[in-house]
Write a protein that holds these residues in place. Structure first.
Motif, short mmCIF file in Angstrom:
data_model
loop_
_atom_site.label_atom_id
_atom_site.label_comp_id
_atom_site.label_asym_id
_atom_site.label_seq_id
_atom_site.Cartn_x
_atom_site.Cartn_y
_atom_site.Cartn_z
N THR A 1 22.61 -8.27 54.19
CA THR A 1 23.79 -7.76 53.63
C THR A 1 23.84 -6.16 53.84
N ALA A 2 25.16 -5.78 53.83
CA ALA A 2 25.45 -4.53 53.85
C ALA A 2 25.04 -3.89 52.31
N ASP A 3 25.53 -2.63 52.02
CA ASP A 3 25.39 -2.13 50.66
C ASP A 3 26.86 -2.55 49.97
N LYS A 4 26.80 -2.78 48.83
CA LYS A 4 27.99 -3.17 47.95
C LYS A 4 27.87 -2.50 46.53
N SER A 5 28.86 -2.00 46.20
CA SER A 5 29.02 -1.23 44.97
C SER A 5 29.56 -2.13 43.71
N THR A 6 29.04 -1.92 42.56
CA THR A 6 29.64 -2.57 41.23
C THR A 6 29.64 -1.50 40.31
N MET B 1 23.22 1.48 57.14
CA MET B 1 24.31 2.38 57.04
C MET B 1 24.28 3.51 56.00
N GLY B 2 23.02 3.53 55.54
CA GLY B 2 22.79 4.76 54.75
C GLY B 2 21.90 4.38 53.31
N GLY B 3 21.76 3.01 53.14
CA GLY B 3 21.06 2.78 52.08
C GLY B 3 21.63 2.94 50.57
N TRP C 1 31.36 5.45 51.84
CA TRP C 1 32.06 5.11 53.08
C TRP C 1 33.42 4.88 52.67
N VAL C 2 33.77 4.71 51.21
CA VAL C 2 34.84 4.33 50.70
C VAL C 2 35.67 5.94 50.33
N ASP C 3 34.71 6.58 49.93
CA ASP C 3 35.23 8.11 49.36
C ASP C 3 35.46 8.91 50.31
N GLU C 4 34.86 8.93 51.68
CA GLU C 4 34.83 9.93 52.58
C GLU C 4 36.30 9.89 52.98
N ALA C 5 36.59 10.91 53.79
CA ALA C 5 37.98 11.04 54.61
C ALA C 5 37.88 11.34 55.91
N PRO C 6 38.22 10.38 56.94
CA PRO C 6 39.01 8.92 56.65
C PRO C 6 37.81 8.06 56.11
#
Length: 493
Positions: A371-376, A413-415, A422-427
């Motif tokens: 699984t990749a990282d997932k945020s909640t 992907m960075g732990g 990955w969501v907040d960076e631009a782009p």
């Protein structure tokens, strides 16, 4: 009876209940009342996962999990030599299992030294690989280095047909489809992609159409070949290529049958199925016959467990033609949301899956992608979901126990907290659901996967060369007769 009084009493009870709900919400676990919205449209959960969760007590079993992880942390993993090659030992934390990919690496080595050879990979996944995301980048990397042209095996219908760029497809709406996601006992066995299709509309034409995509190495449809199953009745299919129509018979005598649409490369074609309602149709394969080919067998909502119900005989029949060298299992997204951090039940189920693959595709190498990282959301802040690491370790555990290779996508992907970045960076490289990658992120993940696999291959080549040098017979030079005679004379003197 004072109805007005009863009305106000009822209203007061409802109001008090609402106030109590708001009050209790502040002290109950945050995840029960997560503020993130879940779009349930088109969300599927495979039946085997639901059954596994229902059968499991979901009790924490915290002590046993903690004890196991403490034992694993310092565990040293030594490998037995295979084909005279032994990779260095690893620990559980850094486990990659290159040792168990030796047969795949040897096929790559043979291809690198013989461009006419062929290597094939089946990539099974969930919504992470929907629309050929990630897989198309793994495919491009391999074809860039080792050669090969074509997108591989493509189903008749697909949820992501409209969004897939590596091949364009459209189809009539009257196809009957059975999927291993929600049908345990199909009318006929599932195909290698976990689906079986039927052109069972006698009144209206049932058709499918393909057009080459724009991706590198997939700008043509190479040697298009139809795969279909066994039936007691024959049928026909009309292939329309440009202005030409080729009528061919469907002769469903074997478990898996093939018809070549055309030899060489074409840009597009349409297939009209005629009186073929009883024949199981599986899909089309596109490849030029040499180099590396990677099939994408993605299915939204899949946990991986349905692979265990594959018909091994049918899979072996597919493999007689396709000849797989590596099978990748990339799952986890749909296993995280069941209120548990104990995944023993999932380990047990996925071991059965790996055993089914070994039975179905003898000698194939297997790679598990975690699984990749997932945020909640916790306390109004997006953080790594507390179930991610336990699931990743469970996936690593069954990879090790089944002697499979392993890619830790979470750490790759960075732990911890990487999905938020990955969501907040631009782009951005991931979507606002804090679960799925966008095209930019998928490309990055595909490149990271290829780099890890290639690192193992480069290491394999070094070990292989050392083996060959060590095993090479030493040449013993015999002295010439004249020189021996001189030595004797000198001794006599």
């Amino acid at each position: 009876m004072n109805t007005k009084s009863y009305f106000f009493q009822s209203f007061a009870i409802v109001a008090l209940a609402f106030i109590a709900f708001i009050g209790f919400k502040q002290v109950l676990p945050n995840k029960i009342f997560s503020d993130s919205k879940i779009d349930s449209k088109n969300v599927l959960i495979d039946s085997l996962l639901l059954e596994s969760v229902a059968n499991d007590s979901l009790s924490p079993k915290g002590d046993s999990v903690a004890d196991l992880e403490n034992q694993e942390a310092g565990e040293k993993i030594n490998f037995d030599a295979s084909q005279g090659i032994e990779f260095p030992s690893e620990t559980f934390d850094n486990y990659k299992g290159y040792q168990y990919l030796i047969s795949f690496y040897e096929k790559l080595y043979q291809l690198e030294n013989n461009p006419q050879a062929k290597v094939r990979i089946a990539y099974y996944g969930d919504s992470m690989t929907d629309g050929d995301l990630i897989v198309q980048d793994v495919r491009t990397n391999y074809q860039q280095r080792f050669g090969g042209n074509g997108v591989g095996f493509v189903p008749i219908t697909s949820e992501s047909a409209a969004s897939r760029g590596s091949v364009k497809s459209s189809y009539s709406k009257n196809w009957k489809t059975q999927s291993y996601l929600n049908v345990k006992r199909p009318t006929n066995p599932f195909g290698v992609n976990g689906h079986v299709f039927y052109a069972n509309d006698a009144k209206n034409q049932t058709w499918v159409q393909y057009e080459a995509g724009l991706n590198k190495f997939s700008t043509s449809l190479d040697n298009p070949t139809l795969f279909y199953g066994k039936s007691h009745r024959k049928g026909n299919v009309n292939f329309i290529i440009g202005k030409d129509t080729l009528r061919k018979n469907l002769v469903p005598n074997n478990l898996v049958n093939t018809i070549k649409v055309a030899s060489g490369s074409i840009k597009a074609f349409k297939a009209n199925f005629v009186q073929a309602d009883s024949i199981p149709i599986y899909g089309f394969n596109f490849d030029n016959g040499t180099g590396v080919h990677v099939d994408n067998f993605s299915q939204r909502g899949n946990s991986g467990l349905p692979i265990s119900i594959f018909d091994a005989g049918v899979m072996q029949s597919f493999n007689n033609t396709l000849k797989y060298d590596l099978i990748i299992l990339h799952y986890g997204t749909n296993v995280l949301n069941y209120g548990t951090k104990n995944y023993f039940w999932y380990e047990k189920g996925m071991k059965k899956v790996v055993n089914k693959i070994r039975e179905s595709f003898p000698g194939v190498s297997i790679l598990i992608v975690s699984t990749a990282d997932k945020s909640t959301k916790y306390d109004l802040e997006m953080k790594t979901d507390s179930a991610v690491v336990p699931l990743m370790k469970a996936q690593k555990r069954y990879a090790l126990e089944t002697e499979s290779g392993f890619v830790n996508l979470y750490t790759l992907m960075g732990g911890d907290g990487s999905m938020v970045k990955w969501v907040d960076e631009a782009p951005a490289r991931a979507n606002k659901d804090y679960t799925h990658f966008n095209q930019r992120g998928a490309k990055a993940i595909g490149n990271l996967l290829y780099e890890q696999l290639n690192k193992g291959y480069e290491q394999y080549k070094v070990l292989r060369e050392k083996r060959d040098v060590t095993d090479k017979p030493r040449t013993v030079r015999k002295a010439k007769a004249d020189s021996v005679a001189v030595k004797k004379d000198s001794v006599n003197e």
